[in-house]
Enzyme design. Structure first.
Site, PDB file in Angstrom:
ATOM      1  N   PHE A 151      52.866  45.715  48.042  1.00 42.49           N
ATOM      2  CA  PHE A 151      51.522  45.200  48.081  1.00 42.49           C
ATOM      3  C   PHE A 151      51.207  45.340  46.658  1.00 42.49           C
ATOM      4  O   PHE A 151      50.065  45.965  46.413  1.00 42.49           O
ATOM      5  CB  PHE A 151      50.776  45.801  49.185  1.00 42.49           C
ATOM      6  CG  PHE A 151      49.425  45.145  49.393  1.00 42.49           C
ATOM      7  CD1 PHE A 151      49.800  43.864  49.804  1.00 42.49           C
ATOM      8  CD2 PHE A 151      48.303  45.796  49.240  1.00 42.49           C
ATOM      9  CE1 PHE A 151      48.448  43.206  50.476  1.00 42.49           C
ATOM     10  CE2 PHE A 151      47.077  45.108  49.773  1.00 42.49           C
ATOM     11  CZ  PHE A 151      47.270  43.692  50.295  1.00 42.49           C
ATOM     12  N   GLY A 152      51.975  44.944  45.575  1.00 42.95           N
ATOM     13  CA  GLY A 152      51.428  45.165  44.171  1.00 42.95           C
ATOM     14  C   GLY A 152      50.637  43.736  43.875  1.00 42.95           C
ATOM     15  O   GLY A 152      50.034  43.109  44.982  1.00 42.95           O
ATOM     16  N   ILE A 154      51.758  40.864  43.243  1.00 44.73           N
ATOM     17  CA  ILE A 154      52.274  39.535  43.775  1.00 44.73           C
ATOM     18  C   ILE A 154      51.781  39.425  45.272  1.00 44.73           C
ATOM     19  O   ILE A 154      51.374  38.437  45.786  1.00 44.73           O
ATOM     20  CB  ILE A 154      53.796  38.995  43.436  1.00 44.73           C
ATOM     21  CG1 ILE A 154      54.022  38.892  41.882  1.00 44.73           C
ATOM     22  CG2 ILE A 154      53.987  37.862  44.301  1.00 44.73           C
ATOM     23  CD1 ILE A 154      55.255  38.888  41.305  1.00 44.73           C
ATOM     24  N   THR A 232      61.197  36.348  47.356  1.00 50.16           N
ATOM     25  CA  THR A 232      60.829  35.697  46.282  1.00 50.16           C
ATOM     26  C   THR A 232      61.136  36.883  45.124  1.00 50.16           C
ATOM     27  O   THR A 232      60.750  36.702  43.943  1.00 50.16           O
ATOM     28  CB  THR A 232      59.488  35.138  46.142  1.00 50.16           C
ATOM     29  OG1 THR A 232      58.582  36.030  46.382  1.00 50.16           O
ATOM     30  CG2 THR A 232      59.365  33.747  46.691  1.00 50.16           C
ATOM     31  N   ARG A 234      64.101  40.029  44.393  1.00 56.06           N
ATOM     32  CA  ARG A 234      65.568  40.074  43.851  1.00 56.06           C
ATOM     33  C   ARG A 234      66.215  39.999  45.148  1.00 56.06           C
ATOM     34  O   ARG A 234      66.141  40.660  46.131  1.00 56.06           O
ATOM     35  CB  ARG A 234      65.697  41.199  43.204  1.00 56.06           C
ATOM     36  CG  ARG A 234      65.089  41.346  42.047  1.00 56.06           C
ATOM     37  CD  ARG A 234      65.938  40.344  40.874  1.00 56.06           C
ATOM     38  NE  ARG A 234      65.272  40.284  39.488  1.00 56.06           N
ATOM     39  CZ  ARG A 234      64.090  39.541  38.921  1.00 56.06           C
ATOM     40  NH1 ARG A 234      63.587  38.699  39.813  1.00 56.06           N
ATOM     41  NH2 ARG A 234      63.846  40.013  37.722  1.00 56.06           N
ATOM     42  N   GLU A 263      73.467  35.512  41.807  1.00 60.45           N
ATOM     43  CA  GLU A 263      72.883  34.482  41.279  1.00 60.45           C
ATOM     44  C   GLU A 263      74.175  34.280  40.064  1.00 60.45           C
ATOM     45  O   GLU A 263      74.685  35.126  39.566  1.00 60.45           O
ATOM     46  CB  GLU A 263      71.681  34.535  40.708  1.00 60.45           C
ATOM     47  CG  GLU A 263      70.778  34.920  41.770  1.00 60.45           C
ATOM     48  CD  GLU A 263      69.328  34.951  41.241  1.00 60.45           C
ATOM     49  OE1 GLU A 263      68.855  34.747  40.211  1.00 60.45           O
ATOM     50  OE2 GLU A 263      68.308  35.200  42.162  1.00 60.45           O
ATOM     51  N   HIS A 281      65.718  30.523  42.204  1.00 61.23           N
ATOM     52  CA  HIS A 281      65.117  31.389  41.395  1.00 61.23           C
ATOM     53  C   HIS A 281      63.865  30.542  40.658  1.00 61.23           C
ATOM     54  O   HIS A 281      63.998  30.619  39.282  1.00 61.23           O
ATOM     55  CB  HIS A 281      66.143  31.963  40.503  1.00 61.23           C
ATOM     56  CG  HIS A 281      65.449  33.407  40.207  1.00 61.23           C
ATOM     57  ND1 HIS A 281      66.337  34.516  39.778  1.00 61.23           N
ATOM     58  CD2 HIS A 281      64.343  33.786  39.850  1.00 61.23           C
ATOM     59  CE1 HIS A 281      65.578  35.419  39.507  1.00 61.23           C
ATOM     60  NE2 HIS A 281      64.306  34.999  39.491  1.00 61.23           N
ATOM     61  N   GLY A 283      60.543  31.239  41.197  1.00 65.51           N
ATOM     62  CA  GLY A 283      59.250  31.765  41.537  1.00 65.51           C
ATOM     63  C   GLY A 283      58.071  31.597  40.021  1.00 65.51           C
ATOM     64  O   GLY A 283      57.104  31.153  40.462  1.00 65.51           O
TER      65      GLY A 283
HETATM   66  C1  GLV Z   1      61.812  36.728  37.425  1.00 64.02           C
HETATM   67  O1  GLV Z   1      62.645  36.815  38.344  1.00 64.02           O
HETATM   68  C2  GLV Z   1      61.123  37.531  36.992  1.00 64.02           C
HETATM   69  O2  GLV Z   1      61.402  38.903  37.633  1.00 64.02           O
HETATM   70  O3  GLV Z   1      60.070  37.285  36.257  1.00 64.02           O
END
Ligand code: GLV
Length: 315
Positions: A151-152, A154, A232, A234, A263, A281, A283
């Site tokens: 819950f940071g 993002i 979204t 890792r 990846e 990837h 995001g």
């Molecule tokens: C992308 O994957 C990031 O960590 O910014």
């Protein structure tokens, strides 16, 4: 001073660096040989999530090296202990990509929940015979419980975006996050409780030894029947083999994934499943965000090479 860019950097950052330093770019795809040859004598190395930065490379750069500036918020590609032990700095690009990544998480919730990719493919193949009352039923966010693991910045932005969807927000985080919890009307739970309670589980943690395979077979077995997993952050946070099993045999109804364990390999078992939405990837992949990341990445290099504190240090 020499600045080595392991691959490439958008012009918004590259031009700032070129105006001040002797800059060399390895280009795409990553060429480890080039990086090893050019690292010697560098004052700064600009990396990204695909560029492993270990003690060997730092030693090769030598005494000139001051900073590793990562073009990403995640920094699991960097051996931070090696950076710290050598008295160097490492930086990342938080904040500027929060919204883009959170929007993608919500997009994946909607796409997996409403079977957007699966039905798009059926339609394009010409396999749709017309509207039926109980065809292609999916899940709504309204009334659903969305569990945010982490819950940071993002995770909180996802909660904010979801407020219009009338979803109930729960979260698991190592920190109490009382103020943010109150602001978003979110309830803190431990991970096991969250998995059992959530219709959607969305992952927003750093990849660390503690979070690697945090979502393993045992965690997935705790999920609600019909739940949807969104990742979204890792790929390594989820055990892919266990995820495939949970999507084939339950309890998961679907998954929306932006990141993968190995990846850029496409995980064929996941690709073969109709109930997955798989994107490569992306995001932070908007012009505005990538430019802002490039600028911050460059500003971190400039701050350290000018003898100051980095703007967004991880070490
Ligand atoms: C992308 O994957 C990031 O960590 O910014």
């Amino acid at each position: 001073m020499k600045v080595i860019i392991a691959r490439t950097l958008p012009a918004a950052g590259l031009d700032k660096l070129k105006a001040r330093f002797d800059v060399a770019c390895g280009g795409l795809p990553l060429d480890q040989g080039w990086l090893l040859r050019h690292a010697r004598g560098a004052s700064a190395i600009v990396a990204d999530p695909t560029v492993p930065i270990g003690g060997d490379l730092l030693d090769l750069a030598g005494d000139s090296l001051r900073v590793v500036s990562n073009f990403a918020v995640g920094f699991d590609n960097i051996d931070v202990d090696a950076v710290r032990e050598r008295g160097l700095r490492a930086t990342n690009t938080p904040d500027v990509l929060t919204n883009a990544t959170a929007e993608l998480a919500v997009a994946l919730m909607l796409a997996a929940g409403r079977r957007i990719v699966e039905t798009d493919q059926i339609f394009r193949r010409g396999d749709w015979a017309g509207w039926e009352p109980e065809q292609f039923l999916g899940h709504e966010l309204a009334g659903a419980t969305v569990g945010l693991v982490g819950f940071g910045r993002i995770g909180q932005r996802v909660a904010e975006l979801l407020s219009g969807f009338r979803a109930r927000i729960v979260f698991a985080d190592a920190h109490p996050m009382d103020e943010a919890a109150a602001r978003h009307g979110a309830q803190r739970m431990d991970l096991a409780e969250l998995l059992a309670a959530s219709d959607y589980v969305s992952l927003h943690v750093n990849l660390t030894p503690q979070t690697r395979h945090m979502i393993d077979a045992a965690a997935l077995a705790r999920c609600k029947p019909g739940a949807i997993l969104v990742n979204t952050c890792r790929g390594g946070v989820v055990d892919t083999a266990a995820l495939v099993h949970a999507l084939r045999d339950g309890p998961l109804a679907g998954a929306g994934l932006d990141v993968y364990e190995h990846e850029p390999a496409v995980p064929q078992d996941l690709a073969a499943l109709p109930n997955t939405v798989l994107v490569p990837h992306i995001g932070s992949a908007t012009r505005t965000t990538r430019d802002a990341m490039a600028e911050l990445c460059a500003d971190n290099v400039i701050a350290v090479l000018d003898g100051g504190e980095p703007l967004t240090p991880v070490v």
